[in-house]
Design a protein around this motif. Structure first.
Motif, PDB file in Angstrom:
ATOM      1  N   LEU A   1     127.877  80.856  94.853  1.00  0.00           N
ATOM      2  CA  LEU A   1     126.532  81.415  94.747  1.00  0.00           C
ATOM      3  C   LEU A   1     126.464  82.532  93.720  1.00  0.00           C
ATOM      4  N   LEU A   2     127.497  83.361  93.675  1.00  0.00           N
ATOM      5  CA  LEU A   2     127.524  84.444  92.697  1.00  0.00           C
ATOM      6  C   LEU A   2     127.583  83.902  91.271  1.00  0.00           C
ATOM      7  N   GLN A   3     128.427  82.890  91.044  1.00  0.00           N
ATOM      8  CA  GLN A   3     128.537  82.301  89.710  1.00  0.00           C
ATOM      9  C   GLN A   3     127.253  81.570  89.326  1.00  0.00           C
ATOM     10  N   TYR A   4     126.652  80.871  90.277  1.00  0.00           N
ATOM     11  CA  TYR A   4     125.424  80.133  89.994  1.00  0.00           C
ATOM     12  C   TYR A   4     124.277  81.088  89.671  1.00  0.00           C
ATOM     13  N   THR A   5     124.205  82.211  90.385  1.00  0.00           N
ATOM     14  CA  THR A   5     123.147  83.179  90.128  1.00  0.00           C
ATOM     15  C   THR A   5     123.319  83.844  88.773  1.00  0.00           C
ATOM     16  N   SER A   6     124.538  84.235  88.447  1.00  0.00           N
ATOM     17  CA  SER A   6     124.774  84.888  87.153  1.00  0.00           C
ATOM     18  C   SER A   6     124.509  83.929  85.991  1.00  0.00           C
TER      19      SER A   6
ATOM     20  N   CYS B   1     127.140  75.894  84.935  1.00  0.00           N
ATOM     21  CA  CYS B   1     127.869  76.631  85.968  1.00  0.00           C
ATOM     22  C   CYS B   1     129.239  76.005  86.218  1.00  0.00           C
ATOM     23  N   ILE B   2     129.283  74.683  86.329  1.00  0.00           N
ATOM     24  CA  ILE B   2     130.562  74.003  86.551  1.00  0.00           C
ATOM     25  C   ILE B   2     131.496  74.208  85.364  1.00  0.00           C
ATOM     26  N   HIS B   3     130.955  74.135  84.156  1.00  0.00           N
ATOM     27  CA  HIS B   3     131.785  74.337  82.958  1.00  0.00           C
ATOM     28  C   HIS B   3     132.361  75.748  82.919  1.00  0.00           C
ATOM     29  N   ASP B   4     131.550  76.750  83.212  1.00  0.00           N
ATOM     30  CA  ASP B   4     132.034  78.128  83.165  1.00  0.00           C
ATOM     31  C   ASP B   4     133.086  78.400  84.241  1.00  0.00           C
ATOM     32  N   VAL B   5     132.876  77.858  85.444  1.00  0.00           N
ATOM     33  CA  VAL B   5     133.853  78.063  86.520  1.00  0.00           C
ATOM     34  C   VAL B   5     135.178  77.403  86.176  1.00  0.00           C
TER      35      VAL B   5
ATOM     36  N   LEU C   1     131.979  67.938  79.391  1.00  0.00           N
ATOM     37  CA  LEU C   1     130.968  68.724  80.093  1.00  0.00           C
ATOM     38  C   LEU C   1     130.083  69.490  79.118  1.00  0.00           C
ATOM     39  N   ASP C   2     130.665  70.010  78.051  1.00  0.00           N
ATOM     40  CA  ASP C   2     129.871  70.715  77.059  1.00  0.00           C
ATOM     41  C   ASP C   2     128.928  69.757  76.335  1.00  0.00           C
TER      42      ASP C   2
ATOM     43  N   PRO D   1     123.382  65.162  85.169  1.00  0.00           N
ATOM     44  CA  PRO D   1     124.686  65.208  84.495  1.00  0.00           C
ATOM     45  C   PRO D   1     125.535  63.972  84.732  1.00  0.00           C
ATOM     46  N   PHE D   2     125.520  63.426  85.932  1.00  0.00           N
ATOM     47  CA  PHE D   2     126.333  62.239  86.200  1.00  0.00           C
ATOM     48  C   PHE D   2     125.786  61.018  85.464  1.00  0.00           C
ATOM     49  N   ASP D   3     124.465  60.889  85.408  1.00  0.00           N
ATOM     50  CA  ASP D   3     123.876  59.788  84.665  1.00  0.00           C
ATOM     51  C   ASP D   3     124.140  59.935  83.172  1.00  0.00           C
ATOM     52  N   ALA D   4     124.090  61.156  82.658  1.00  0.00           N
ATOM     53  CA  ALA D   4     124.381  61.379  81.241  1.00  0.00           C
ATOM     54  C   ALA D   4     125.826  61.020  80.912  1.00  0.00           C
TER      55      ALA D   4
END
Length: 488
Positions: free
Chosen positions: A83-88, A211-215, A261-262, A283-286
């Motif tokens: 949640l913290l990463q998603y919010t930032s 968010c997934i890429h940054d984490v 992912l990028d 994202p999964f369809d892409a």
């Protein structure tokens, strides 16, 4: 004569527990009041520490408890971190969307000269005569008067008007944001939010993928770096400082592993938000469509138009981030030995100057990478982006740099005049610019003939972030400037 009193009767064996209990008072005489002993309070100090927890997420400090895996605690920690990463990420996502749309936007030099000009017949100059204007108007033939007419527009075989300029509103697709009205990242954010085909929700396109890429990047890169240090550096080598190549290589390897992912994030941000023009639903369809239509895993990783920009982008950033402060710090006048521990403010200032100088190299590479990522390959159809993109694809990094500089313009925003009347002058072409884009007649004329400014879209936002980082470091007591701010 009485013997010396012995102390053996007063000896007590030490307790193994950490208990501090005051000893009972010695019995002096039987006449001592019994209420004296009962009035003394008994206090006991335990060894169990206080509950040290922040929202019940920190582990217990009681070493006597068995060390077992607490699944509920682990789950709460993961949820709080996510949640913290998603919010930032959500807070800075509108600026990231605006910057990316500016980077992929194509603005050719011939933009202010659309083909829908209104042409007029040339008027013959009349010599001065004694006749008045009333006589001329009275004897003039109405059929011979000059009539304005518009030039016929080119059409295709089916009768549809062919689009010849990106500034023609009549032939512009409804999902494309008009060209020329945005000069900075914040202008693009406001324009995309107000555009009918996008809206405010479009400012958070690709949020989950970002968010997934940054984490993953923040967790995988240290693992790769520590693994490379353990393999290539021996404990008995005695090196004072690890070599520069290892952290740069760890960033390149991590960026290469996460490059799909990028690519998906760039496609999701660039595509139109309108339902009938949208290419990917998520994202999964892409990722599925890219793998099926554009060559699979091998193409998504090793295609030259994707591999070379990935290596350059992920390699130049950490290299310049490490080298620039060491080159600038000795030249600031604070002495030859400037380090983060001895002069934190001077070192932070050197880091900010180094990051600004690094943008002159990294921003063009990032712009070229974004434009090559938007291009489709294989059997995939062209992506319908929400901004103008080049109709002819680029052939590579050098080809993209060359065409951006030579065929685009940088003087933004292009101003619109509501009404402008035609005036004739020597060596000046006649022009009726009713409701057309016109060029600015000021000192920035050279910007119309070069696309260098297109390579540095988002530069002012990066400079603002660098200043904020310097202020936080100076007044906040930070010893090191957070390099994550540079991702903006």
């Amino acid at each position: 004569m009485s013997s010396n009193p012995s102390l053996r009767d007063l000896y007590n064996s030490p307790s193994s527990a950490w208990a501090f209990v005051p000893p009972p008072p010695p019995v002096q005489n039987a006449s001592a009041p019994a209420s004296a002993t009962s009035s003394m309070a008994s206090y006991q100090w335990t060894t169990r520490p206080a509950h040290n927890s922040i929202f019940d997420l920190s582990p217990s400090l009681d070493l006597s408890e068995p060390s077992t895996l607490n699944l509920s605690l682990l789950l709460r920690s993961l949820v709080a971190s996510a949640l913290l990463q998603y919010t930032s990420t959500a807070l800075v996502m509108p600026l990231e969307v605006g910057k990316l749309l500016l980077q992929i936007q194509w603005i050719p030099k011939d933009a202010p000269a659309p083909s829908s000009e209104v042409h007029e017949e040339d008027e013959e100059e009349e010599t001065l005569s004694d006749s008045t204007n009333e006589d001329d108007s009275y004897f003039a033939d109405p059929a011979a008067s000059h009539i304005k007419y518009s030039a016929p527009k080119p059409v295709d075989d089916q009768g549809y008007v062919i689009r010849t300029s990106v500034l023609e509103d009549g032939t512009r697709p409804e999902y494309i944001i008009p060209v020329g009205s945005m000069n900075g990242t914040w202008d693009m954010v406001k324009r995309a939010a107000a555009f009918r085909g996008e809206g405010w929700l479009s400012l958070w396109k690709g949020l989950l993928t970002s968010c997934i890429h940054d984490v993953l990047f923040s967790n995988v890169q240290p693992l790769v770096d520590s693994l490379m240090h353990s393999v290539f550096l021996s404990s008995v080598a005695g090196l004072y400082r690890p070599p520069l190549l290892l952290p740069v290589a760890s960033h390149v390897i991590t960026g290469f592993l996460l490059s799909p992912l990028d690519l998906v994030r760039t496609r999701l941000i660039a595509q139109s938000a309108m339902q009938r023009y949208r290419t990917y639903t998520g994202p999964f369809d892409a990722l599925r469509q890219i793998l099926i239509q554009e060559g699979g895993i091998r193409s998504i990783y090793f295609h030259p138009q994707l591999l070379i920009p990935t290596i350059l982008d992920n390699g130049l950033r950490p290299l310049l981030y490490i080298l620039m402060p060491t080159l600038i710090a000795p030249r600031l006048g604070f002495g030859p030995h400037v380090a983060p521990d001895t002069s934190p403010v001077a070192w932070a200032f050197a880091q900010v100057l180094g990051s600004v100088a690094s943008l002159l190299i990294t921003l063009p590479v990032e712009t070229v990478r974004r434009r090559l990522q938007v291009q489709t390959r294989g059997t995939a159809k062209a992506l319908r982006t929400c901004v103008e993109t080049r109709p002819v694809p680029y052939n590579g990094v050098v080809d993209a740099l060359w065409h951006i500089v030579t065929e685009e313009r940088s003087d933004l925003p292009i101003k619109r005049r509501s009404k402008a009347r035609r005036r004739q002058a020597e060596h000046v072409e006649e022009n009726d610019s009713m409701d057309l884009f016109v060029e600015k007649q000021d000192g920035s004329r050279w910007l119309r003939n070069t696309g260098i400014g297109q390579l540095y879209r988002g530069m002012r936002m990066r400079l603002g972030v660098s200043v904020i980082v310097l202020l936080l470091t100076t007044f906040g007591g930070q010893q090191e400037v957070d390099g994550g701010w540079a991702e903006l």
